[in-house]
Design a protein around this motif. Structure first.
Motif, PDB file in Angstrom:
ATOM      1  N   ALA A 158       1.106  -1.277   0.040  1.00  0.00           N
ATOM      2  CA  ALA A 158       0.086  -0.085   0.110  1.00  0.00           C
ATOM      3  C   ALA A 158       1.012   1.187  -0.088  1.00  0.00           C
ATOM      4  O   ALA A 158       0.504   2.178  -0.822  1.00  0.00           O
ATOM      5  N   ILE A 159       2.053   1.471   0.936  1.00  0.00           N
ATOM      6  CA  ILE A 159       2.613   2.490   0.963  1.00  0.00           C
ATOM      7  C   ILE A 159       3.549   2.636  -0.243  1.00  0.00           C
ATOM      8  O   ILE A 159       3.568   3.749  -0.700  1.00  0.00           O
ATOM      9  N   THR A 160       4.201   1.616  -0.823  1.00  0.00           N
ATOM     10  CA  THR A 160       4.999   1.709  -2.002  1.00  0.00           C
ATOM     11  C   THR A 160       4.088   2.168  -3.349  1.00  0.00           C
ATOM     12  O   THR A 160       4.438   2.676  -4.094  1.00  0.00           O
ATOM     13  N   THR A 161       2.835   1.600  -3.258  1.00  0.00           N
ATOM     14  CA  THR A 161       1.875   1.882  -4.173  1.00  0.00           C
ATOM     15  C   THR A 161       1.526   3.643  -4.206  1.00  0.00           C
ATOM     16  O   THR A 161       1.637   4.246  -5.319  1.00  0.00           O
ATOM     17  N   PHE A 162       1.203   4.047  -3.190  1.00  0.00           N
ATOM     18  CA  PHE A 162       1.037   5.316  -2.948  1.00  0.00           C
ATOM     19  C   PHE A 162       2.392   6.264  -3.504  1.00  0.00           C
ATOM     20  O   PHE A 162       2.048   7.089  -4.317  1.00  0.00           O
ATOM     21  N   VAL A 163       3.426   5.893  -3.011  1.00  0.00           N
ATOM     22  CA  VAL A 163       4.618   6.574  -3.476  1.00  0.00           C
ATOM     23  C   VAL A 163       5.085   6.565  -5.052  1.00  0.00           C
ATOM     24  O   VAL A 163       5.256   7.417  -5.683  1.00  0.00           O
ATOM     25  N   ALA A 164       4.673   5.324  -5.371  1.00  0.00           N
ATOM     26  CA  ALA A 164       4.812   5.072  -6.795  1.00  0.00           C
ATOM     27  C   ALA A 164       3.903   5.964  -7.771  1.00  0.00           C
ATOM     28  O   ALA A 164       4.137   6.548  -8.729  1.00  0.00           O
ATOM     29  N   VAL A 165       2.589   5.918  -7.641  1.00  0.00           N
ATOM     30  CA  VAL A 165       1.578   6.767  -7.965  1.00  0.00           C
ATOM     31  C   VAL A 165       1.985   8.283  -8.103  1.00  0.00           C
ATOM     32  O   VAL A 165       2.172   8.934  -8.848  1.00  0.00           O
ATOM     33  N   GLY A 166       2.272   8.725  -6.864  1.00  0.00           N
ATOM     34  CA  GLY A 166       2.992  10.241  -6.759  1.00  0.00           C
ATOM     35  C   GLY A 166       3.870  10.344  -7.596  1.00  0.00           C
ATOM     36  O   GLY A 166       4.086  11.524  -8.336  1.00  0.00           O
ATOM     37  N   ALA A 167       5.063   9.668  -7.793  1.00  0.00           N
ATOM     38  CA  ALA A 167       6.211   9.599  -8.518  1.00  0.00           C
ATOM     39  C   ALA A 167       5.819   9.562 -10.029  1.00  0.00           C
ATOM     40  O   ALA A 167       6.336  10.367 -10.753  1.00  0.00           O
ATOM     41  N   TYR A 168       4.675   8.713 -10.480  1.00  0.00           N
ATOM     42  CA  TYR A 168       4.345   8.785 -11.817  1.00  0.00           C
ATOM     43  C   TYR A 168       3.562   9.963 -12.177  1.00  0.00           C
ATOM     44  O   TYR A 168       4.084  10.494 -13.280  1.00  0.00           O
ATOM     45  N   TYR A 169       2.970  10.491 -11.166  1.00  0.00           N
ATOM     46  CA  TYR A 169       2.370  11.958 -11.370  1.00  0.00           C
ATOM     47  C   TYR A 169       3.314  12.957 -11.599  1.00  0.00           C
ATOM     48  O   TYR A 169       3.409  13.862 -12.658  1.00  0.00           O
ATOM     49  N   GLY A 170       4.310  12.989 -10.607  1.00  0.00           N
ATOM     50  CA  GLY A 170       5.227  13.944 -10.849  1.00  0.00           C
ATOM     51  C   GLY A 170       6.127  13.986 -11.862  1.00  0.00           C
ATOM     52  O   GLY A 170       6.473  14.927 -12.644  1.00  0.00           O
ATOM     53  N   SER A 171       6.397  12.589 -12.621  1.00  0.00           N
ATOM     54  CA  SER A 171       7.138  12.606 -13.835  1.00  0.00           C
ATOM     55  C   SER A 171       6.576  12.750 -14.869  1.00  0.00           C
ATOM     56  O   SER A 171       6.922  13.626 -15.787  1.00  0.00           O
ATOM     57  N   TRP A 172       4.952  12.641 -14.823  1.00  0.00           N
ATOM     58  CA  TRP A 172       4.087  13.139 -16.147  1.00  0.00           C
ATOM     59  C   TRP A 172       4.126  14.709 -16.032  1.00  0.00           C
ATOM     60  O   TRP A 172       4.280  15.301 -17.026  1.00  0.00           O
ATOM     61  N   TYR A 173       4.160  15.209 -14.789  1.00  0.00           N
ATOM     62  CA  TYR A 173       3.721  16.664 -14.728  1.00  0.00           C
ATOM     63  C   TYR A 173       5.274  17.501 -15.196  1.00  0.00           C
ATOM     64  O   TYR A 173       5.057  18.388 -15.960  1.00  0.00           O
ATOM     65  N   LEU A 174       6.377  16.741 -14.847  1.00  0.00           N
ATOM     66  CA  LEU A 174       7.489  17.369 -15.303  1.00  0.00           C
ATOM     67  C   LEU A 174       7.997  17.347 -16.876  1.00  0.00           C
ATOM     68  O   LEU A 174       8.245  17.897 -17.567  1.00  0.00           O
ATOM     69  N   ILE A 175       7.615  15.952 -17.284  1.00  0.00           N
ATOM     70  CA  ILE A 175       7.889  15.601 -18.531  1.00  0.00           C
ATOM     71  C   ILE A 175       6.854  16.290 -19.659  1.00  0.00           C
ATOM     72  O   ILE A 175       7.215  16.862 -20.924  1.00  0.00           O
ATOM     73  N   SER A 176       5.571  16.297 -19.143  1.00  0.00           N
ATOM     74  CA  SER A 176       4.728  16.997 -20.174  1.00  0.00           C
ATOM     75  C   SER A 176       4.576  18.559 -20.323  1.00  0.00           C
ATOM     76  O   SER A 176       3.818  18.942 -21.386  1.00  0.00           O
ATOM     77  N   GLY A 177       5.240  19.087 -19.422  1.00  0.00           N
ATOM     78  CA  GLY A 177       5.314  20.585 -19.521  1.00  0.00           C
ATOM     79  C   GLY A 177       4.721  21.661 -18.896  1.00  0.00           C
ATOM     80  O   GLY A 177       5.238  22.615 -18.690  1.00  0.00           O
ATOM     81  N   PRO A 178       3.702  21.081 -17.955  1.00  0.00           N
ATOM     82  CA  PRO A 178       3.213  22.106 -17.169  1.00  0.00           C
ATOM     83  C   PRO A 178       4.049  22.629 -16.155  1.00  0.00           C
ATOM     84  O   PRO A 178       4.028  23.720 -15.730  1.00  0.00           O
ATOM     85  N   ALA A 179       4.984  21.827 -15.765  1.00  0.00           N
ATOM     86  CA  ALA A 179       5.906  22.549 -14.648  1.00  0.00           C
ATOM     87  C   ALA A 179       6.692  23.704 -15.231  1.00  0.00           C
ATOM     88  O   ALA A 179       6.906  24.556 -14.278  1.00  0.00           O
ATOM     89  N   ALA A 180       7.083  23.898 -16.315  1.00  0.00           N
ATOM     90  CA  ALA A 180       8.016  25.009 -16.856  1.00  0.00           C
ATOM     91  C   ALA A 180       6.984  26.534 -16.455  1.00  0.00           C
ATOM     92  O   ALA A 180       7.415  27.291 -16.317  1.00  0.00           O
ATOM     93  N   SER A 181       5.627  26.381 -16.671  1.00  0.00           N
ATOM     94  CA  SER A 181       4.843  27.667 -16.628  1.00  0.00           C
ATOM     95  C   SER A 181       4.074  27.644 -15.115  1.00  0.00           C
ATOM     96  O   SER A 181       4.021  28.663 -14.913  1.00  0.00           O
ATOM     97  N   GLU A 182       4.027  26.559 -14.471  1.00  0.00           N
ATOM     98  CA  GLU A 182       3.468  26.462 -13.024  1.00  0.00           C
ATOM     99  C   GLU A 182       4.259  26.434 -11.788  1.00  0.00           C
ATOM    100  O   GLU A 182       3.874  27.133 -10.916  1.00  0.00           O
ATOM    101  N   LEU A 183       5.422  26.061 -12.002  1.00  0.00           N
ATOM    102  CA  LEU A 183       6.542  26.091 -10.932  1.00  0.00           C
ATOM    103  C   LEU A 183       6.851  27.519 -10.574  1.00  0.00           C
ATOM    104  O   LEU A 183       7.019  28.274 -11.528  1.00  0.00           O
ATOM    105  N   GLN A 184       7.036  27.714  -9.147  1.00  0.00           N
ATOM    106  CA  GLN A 184       7.282  29.358  -8.871  1.00  0.00           C
ATOM    107  C   GLN A 184       8.896  29.400  -8.628  1.00  0.00           C
ATOM    108  O   GLN A 184       9.266  30.496  -8.161  1.00  0.00           O
ATOM    109  N   PHE A 185       9.655  28.611  -9.321  1.00  0.00           N
ATOM    110  CA  PHE A 185      11.122  28.672  -9.006  1.00  0.00           C
ATOM    111  C   PHE A 185      11.458  28.107 -10.340  1.00  0.00           C
ATOM    112  O   PHE A 185      11.248  27.446 -11.173  1.00  0.00           O
ATOM    113  N   PRO A 186      12.787  28.905 -10.677  1.00  0.00           N
ATOM    114  CA  PRO A 186      13.466  28.463 -12.086  1.00  0.00           C
ATOM    115  C   PRO A 186      13.858  27.089 -12.159  1.00  0.00           C
ATOM    116  O   PRO A 186      14.260  26.330 -11.063  1.00  0.00           O
TER     117      PRO A 186
END
Length: 140
Positions: free
Chosen positions: A25-53
């Protein structure tokens, strides 16, 4: 050669189910979060939405490189632990030690490079320590 009776194997397996369930359960939770974070960073929204360079030392689009690194260093190892613990593999505790350590190292390096910029950094560090502790518990 000694063999174990089916009842002794069942007893051992039944004692391990809490560890298997909690770890999966715990590692599934962490993995899902990491997959989401990966998608977020790779797909492009991070560049415009994150508040640090984006870090300048990473090649190409820094957020994309970070997303791929997050996928390989955190998401995939946590997935391995989730699956191996769910099916009761004897390698699950060792996989948990490795995946938890990788998550801790990921956070330490991330904070060293970009600073403490997001509340999830210490939270994920804590999850990494928890997965390491589960790996130690699973080896007993």
């Amino acid at each position: 050669m000694t063999t174990q009776s089916p009842s002794s194997l069942r007893d051992r397996s039944s004692r391990r189910w809490p560890w298997r369930a909690i770890t999966a359960a715990i590692t599934t939770f962490v993995a899902v979060g990491a997959y989401y974070g990966s998608w977020y960073l790779i797909s492009g929204p991070a560049a415009s939405e994150l508040q640090f360079p984006a870090p300048e030392f990473l090649p190409g689009d820094a957020w994309t490189a970070g997303g791929w690194a997050l996928l390989v260093i955190v998401a995939l190892p946590m997935t391995v632990v989730a699956v191996t613990s769910a099916v009761g593999s004897s390698s699950a505790p060792q996989a948990a030690l490795v995946a938890g350590t990788l998550l801790i190292v990921w956070i330490v390096v991330q904070v060293a490079l970009i600073g403490l910029v997001f509340f999830l950094q210490p939270v994920m560090f804590g999850f990494g320590a928890l997965v390491v502790a589960l790996g130690i518990w699973g080896r007993r």
